[in-house]
Design an enzyme around this catalytic site. Sequence first.
Site, mmCIF file in Angstrom:
data_model
loop_
_atom_site.group_PDB
_atom_site.id
_atom_site.type_symbol
_atom_site.label_atom_id
_atom_site.label_comp_id
_atom_site.label_asym_id
_atom_site.label_seq_id
_atom_site.Cartn_x
_atom_site.Cartn_y
_atom_site.Cartn_z
ATOM 1 N N LYS A 40 0.885 -1.164 0.000
ATOM 2 C CA LYS A 40 0.000 0.000 0.000
ATOM 3 C C LYS A 40 0.920 1.210 0.000
ATOM 4 C CE LYS A 40 -3.968 2.288 0.767
ATOM 5 N NZ LYS A 40 -5.049 2.363 -0.216
ATOM 6 N N GLY A 119 -3.608 0.741 -5.149
ATOM 7 C CA GLY A 119 -3.494 2.173 -5.405
ATOM 8 C C GLY A 119 -4.242 2.969 -4.356
#
Length: 239
Positions: A40, A119
Amino acid sequence: MSAPLSLFVTGTDTEIGKTFVSAALLRGFVREGLQAAALKPIAAGAFESNGVLHNEDADRLDAASSVLLPPAIRTPYLLKEPAAPHIAAALENVTFDIARIVDCHAQALTRADIVVVEGVGGFRVPLTATQDTADLAVALKLPVVLVVGMRLGCISHALLTAEAIAARGLTLAGWIANRVVPDMTFPDENIASIREHLAREYDAPLLGIVPHLNPASPERAADQLDIDRLLQTLRHAQR
């Protein structure tokens, strides 16, 4: 030994269950016997626990993974303010460096069989004055899985995002319908429309329909995903 696999997960918008579906993908890969890790790269909205900064989404991804990356690799940019990344970064005098994220991804690939890169927000969320998350996906050179939050307006959002992914020269490996609005009208018809368009225009299959789950369970959501088909697509794209 085969080379490690990786994919970039994006969504039609924010708050459409991208982290939840990413966690479900991780659980599916673990079931297949793969050492699965999550990246992440940018997370906005951090809280302190025992003197350590945490982010709920990053913690959820860790919980679904079988390989835990060091926090500095998993989330090289962890911001306190729960705002758009470029706004939160400006408040903390942080400048995003895509090359740093690419390096973290390379390190992650040495530790796992498959790395799920989630994303932030939609596909074109600004990171700097000149770069956005689409530029990040391009720099990582990864096949993209699109999470479509099933709600009013989702058809246009899905098609526009798929068009943007293709315009960057990236492969749309498939898409996942996530039932974020349990009482949405005509969900099946919406899914059928998106499925037809994405299959015809981008050869992108529907990889699963995740029902509205309460409580949310990545394990149960993984039951709805065609993990085998996705793995075949990722391995083909790697050649």
